[in-house]
Design a protein around this motif. Structure first.
Motif, PDB file in Angstrom:
ATOM      1  N   ALA A   1       8.850   4.880   2.125  1.00  0.00           N
ATOM      2  CA  ALA A   1       9.499   3.614   1.769  1.00  0.00           C
ATOM      3  C   ALA A   1      10.967   3.877   1.428  1.00  0.00           C
ATOM      4  O   ALA A   1      11.274   4.787   0.659  1.00  0.00           O
ATOM      5  N   ILE A   2      11.854   3.087   2.021  1.00  0.00           N
ATOM      6  CA  ILE A   2      13.288   3.169   1.730  1.00  0.00           C
ATOM      7  C   ILE A   2      13.656   2.135   0.673  1.00  0.00           C
ATOM      8  O   ILE A   2      14.470   2.379  -0.203  1.00  0.00           O
ATOM      9  N   ILE A   3      13.031   0.970   0.770  1.00  0.00           N
ATOM     10  CA  ILE A   3      13.253  -0.117  -0.189  1.00  0.00           C
ATOM     11  C   ILE A   3      12.127  -0.055  -1.219  1.00  0.00           C
ATOM     12  O   ILE A   3      10.956  -0.038  -0.854  1.00  0.00           O
ATOM     13  N   SER A   4      12.484  -0.022  -2.491  1.00  0.00           N
ATOM     14  CA  SER A   4      11.457   0.048  -3.530  1.00  0.00           C
ATOM     15  C   SER A   4      10.813  -1.318  -3.744  1.00  0.00           C
ATOM     16  O   SER A   4      11.377  -2.360  -3.386  1.00  0.00           O
ATOM     17  N   GLU A   5       9.653  -1.296  -4.359  1.00  0.00           N
ATOM     18  CA  GLU A   5       8.961  -2.533  -4.680  1.00  0.00           C
ATOM     19  C   GLU A   5       9.824  -3.389  -5.603  1.00  0.00           C
ATOM     20  O   GLU A   5       9.914  -4.602  -5.444  1.00  0.00           O
ATOM     21  N   GLU A   6      10.485  -2.754  -6.563  1.00  0.00           N
ATOM     22  CA  GLU A   6      11.326  -3.482  -7.515  1.00  0.00           C
ATOM     23  C   GLU A   6      12.483  -4.179  -6.802  1.00  0.00           C
ATOM     24  O   GLU A   6      12.802  -5.331  -7.103  1.00  0.00           O
TER      25      GLU A   6
ATOM     26  N   GLY B   1      14.264  -1.679   8.364  1.00  0.00           N
ATOM     27  CA  GLY B   1      14.894  -0.843   7.360  1.00  0.00           C
ATOM     28  C   GLY B   1      14.112  -0.680   6.069  1.00  0.00           C
ATOM     29  O   GLY B   1      14.653  -0.217   5.069  1.00  0.00           O
ATOM     30  N   PHE B   2      12.835  -1.026   6.072  1.00  0.00           N
ATOM     31  CA  PHE B   2      12.013  -0.855   4.881  1.00  0.00           C
ATOM     32  C   PHE B   2      11.395   0.543   4.810  1.00  0.00           C
ATOM     33  O   PHE B   2      11.080   1.026   3.727  1.00  0.00           O
ATOM     34  N   LEU B   3      11.200   1.159   5.974  1.00  0.00           N
ATOM     35  CA  LEU B   3      10.558   2.472   6.048  1.00  0.00           C
ATOM     36  C   LEU B   3      11.402   3.446   6.847  1.00  0.00           C
ATOM     37  O   LEU B   3      12.164   3.049   7.732  1.00  0.00           O
ATOM     38  N   LYS B   4      11.195   4.728   6.542  1.00  0.00           N
ATOM     39  CA  LYS B   4      11.720   5.815   7.365  1.00  0.00           C
ATOM     40  C   LYS B   4      10.503   6.461   8.001  1.00  0.00           C
ATOM     41  O   LYS B   4       9.475   6.658   7.343  1.00  0.00           O
ATOM     42  N   SER B   5      10.588   6.774   9.279  1.00  0.00           N
ATOM     43  CA  SER B   5       9.472   7.345  10.019  1.00  0.00           C
ATOM     44  C   SER B   5       9.886   8.699  10.584  1.00  0.00           C
ATOM     45  O   SER B   5      10.944   8.822  11.204  1.00  0.00           O
ATOM     46  N   GLU B   6       9.040   9.708  10.354  1.00  0.00           N
ATOM     47  CA  GLU B   6       9.312  11.038  10.894  1.00  0.00           C
ATOM     48  C   GLU B   6       8.038  11.593  11.515  1.00  0.00           C
ATOM     49  O   GLU B   6       6.956  11.446  10.942  1.00  0.00           O
ATOM     50  N   ARG B   7       8.199  12.218  12.647  1.00  0.00           N
ATOM     51  CA  ARG B   7       7.044  12.846  13.291  1.00  0.00           C
ATOM     52  C   ARG B   7       6.820  14.204  12.637  1.00  0.00           C
ATOM     53  O   ARG B   7       7.745  14.966  12.437  1.00  0.00           O
TER      54      ARG B   7
ATOM     55  N   VAL C   1       0.849  -1.199   0.000  1.00  0.00           N
ATOM     56  CA  VAL C   1       0.000   0.000   0.000  1.00  0.00           C
ATOM     57  C   VAL C   1       0.882   1.245   0.000  1.00  0.00           C
ATOM     58  O   VAL C   1       0.643   2.190  -0.766  1.00  0.00           O
ATOM     59  N   ILE C   2       1.919   1.240   0.821  1.00  0.00           N
ATOM     60  CA  ILE C   2       2.809   2.404   0.904  1.00  0.00           C
ATOM     61  C   ILE C   2       3.500   2.651  -0.442  1.00  0.00           C
ATOM     62  O   ILE C   2       3.632   3.790  -0.882  1.00  0.00           O
ATOM     63  N   TRP C   3       3.936   1.576  -1.107  1.00  0.00           N
ATOM     64  CA  TRP C   3       4.587   1.729  -2.403  1.00  0.00           C
ATOM     65  C   TRP C   3       3.671   2.400  -3.423  1.00  0.00           C
ATOM     66  O   TRP C   3       4.135   3.071  -4.326  1.00  0.00           O
ATOM     67  N   HIS C   4       2.373   2.182  -3.321  1.00  0.00           N
ATOM     68  CA  HIS C   4       1.443   2.681  -4.324  1.00  0.00           C
ATOM     69  C   HIS C   4       0.765   3.991  -3.945  1.00  0.00           C
ATOM     70  O   HIS C   4      -0.140   4.442  -4.659  1.00  0.00           O
ATOM     71  N   LEU C   5       1.199   4.597  -2.864  1.00  0.00           N
ATOM     72  CA  LEU C   5       0.698   5.912  -2.467  1.00  0.00           C
ATOM     73  C   LEU C   5       1.835   6.924  -2.577  1.00  0.00           C
ATOM     74  O   LEU C   5       3.001   6.560  -2.434  1.00  0.00           O
ATOM     75  N   PRO C   6       1.494   8.199  -2.812  1.00  0.00           N
ATOM     76  CA  PRO C   6       2.554   9.215  -2.787  1.00  0.00           C
ATOM     77  C   PRO C   6       3.148   9.286  -1.378  1.00  0.00           C
ATOM     78  O   PRO C   6       2.416   9.409  -0.409  1.00  0.00           O
ATOM     79  N   ASN C   7       4.467   9.155  -1.287  1.00  0.00           N
ATOM     80  CA  ASN C   7       5.150   9.187   0.012  1.00  0.00           C
ATOM     81  C   ASN C   7       5.582  10.616   0.329  1.00  0.00           C
ATOM     82  O   ASN C   7       5.867  11.372  -0.588  1.00  0.00           O
ATOM     83  N   PRO C   8       5.631  11.020   1.579  1.00  0.00           N
ATOM     84  CA  PRO C   8       5.347  10.217   2.768  1.00  0.00           C
ATOM     85  C   PRO C   8       3.845  10.027   2.969  1.00  0.00           C
ATOM     86  O   PRO C   8       3.040  10.761   2.414  1.00  0.00           O
ATOM     87  N   VAL C   9       3.515   9.011   3.775  1.00  0.00           N
ATOM     88  CA  VAL C   9       2.132   8.622   3.987  1.00  0.00           C
ATOM     89  C   VAL C   9       1.877   8.476   5.485  1.00  0.00           C
ATOM     90  O   VAL C   9       2.779   8.149   6.242  1.00  0.00           O
ATOM     91  N   THR C  10       0.635   8.735   5.899  1.00  0.00           N
ATOM     92  CA  THR C  10       0.267   8.594   7.311  1.00  0.00           C
ATOM     93  C   THR C  10      -0.423   7.250   7.533  1.00  0.00           C
ATOM     94  O   THR C  10      -0.886   6.607   6.585  1.00  0.00           O
ATOM     95  N   SER C  11      -0.527   6.858   8.790  1.00  0.00           N
ATOM     96  CA  SER C  11      -1.207   5.598   9.110  1.00  0.00           C
ATOM     97  C   SER C  11      -2.681   5.662   8.705  1.00  0.00           C
ATOM     98  O   SER C  11      -3.251   4.669   8.255  1.00  0.00           O
ATOM     99  N   ALA C  12      -3.313   6.831   8.805  1.00  0.00           N
ATOM    100  CA  ALA C  12      -4.717   6.973   8.405  1.00  0.00           C
ATOM    101  C   ALA C  12      -4.868   6.732   6.900  1.00  0.00           C
ATOM    102  O   ALA C  12      -5.828   6.083   6.466  1.00  0.00           O
ATOM    103  N   GLN C  13      -3.932   7.233   6.111  1.00  0.00           N
ATOM    104  CA  GLN C  13      -3.990   6.999   4.666  1.00  0.00           C
ATOM    105  C   GLN C  13      -3.812   5.513   4.357  1.00  0.00           C
ATOM    106  O   GLN C  13      -4.478   4.972   3.469  1.00  0.00           O
ATOM    107  N   ILE C  14      -2.929   4.860   5.087  1.00  0.00           N
ATOM    108  CA  ILE C  14      -2.682   3.434   4.867  1.00  0.00           C
ATOM    109  C   ILE C  14      -3.935   2.631   5.188  1.00  0.00           C
ATOM    110  O   ILE C  14      -4.364   1.788   4.392  1.00  0.00           O
TER     111      ILE C  14
END
Length: 122
Positions: A71-76, A56-62, A17-30
């Motif tokens: 997402a740090i690691i791409s789907e590909e 190490g798949f995601l970066k999280s910022e408040r 889901v995160i890969w297919h949304l414009p990043n950054p994304v919130t938990s509500a969007q997910i």
């Protein structure tokens, strides 16, 4: 980050889901994009997001009261590792063996065969 390992299905579904949304994304969007089949509590999603961040798949910022995930690691990248691991585990690292199995089980549609032919011609 260590070598990529196969993700459990729940973590993979969230990451997809995160890969297919414009990043950054919130938990509500997910949660909004997980679909009605996933009746997760917000805390369950936050636990999965924390695991994906630790791995190490995601970066999280408040950002204010919410956390934003990127997402740090791409789907590909992930799918390349998954495919390699699959071939190694089930087909002795033989792409030919995998294709032979797919053909013999009639698992490929005509469209998929055309797509495969196109890839081979490239």
């Amino acid at each position: 980050m260590n070598e990529l390992k196969r993700l459990p299905d729940a973590e993979f579904n969230v990451l997809r889901v995160i890969w297919h949304l414009p990043n950054p994304v919130t938990s509500a969007q997910i949660i909004g994009h997980l679909g009605e089949d996933n009746h997760w509590k917000p805390q369950t999603l936050l636990t999965i997001l924390a695991r994906l961040t630790e791995k190490g798949f995601l970066k999280s910022e408040r950002n204010g009261r919410e956390r934003h995930y990127t997402a740090i690691i791409s789907e590909e990248e992930y799918m390349a590792v998954e495919t390699s691991n699959f071939l190694d585990r089930y087909q002795g690292n033989s792409l030919g063996g995998l294709v032979k199995t797919l053909f013999s089980s009639n698992a490929l549609s005509e469209d998929e065969l055309d797509e495969l032919r196109g890839l081979l011609n490239k």
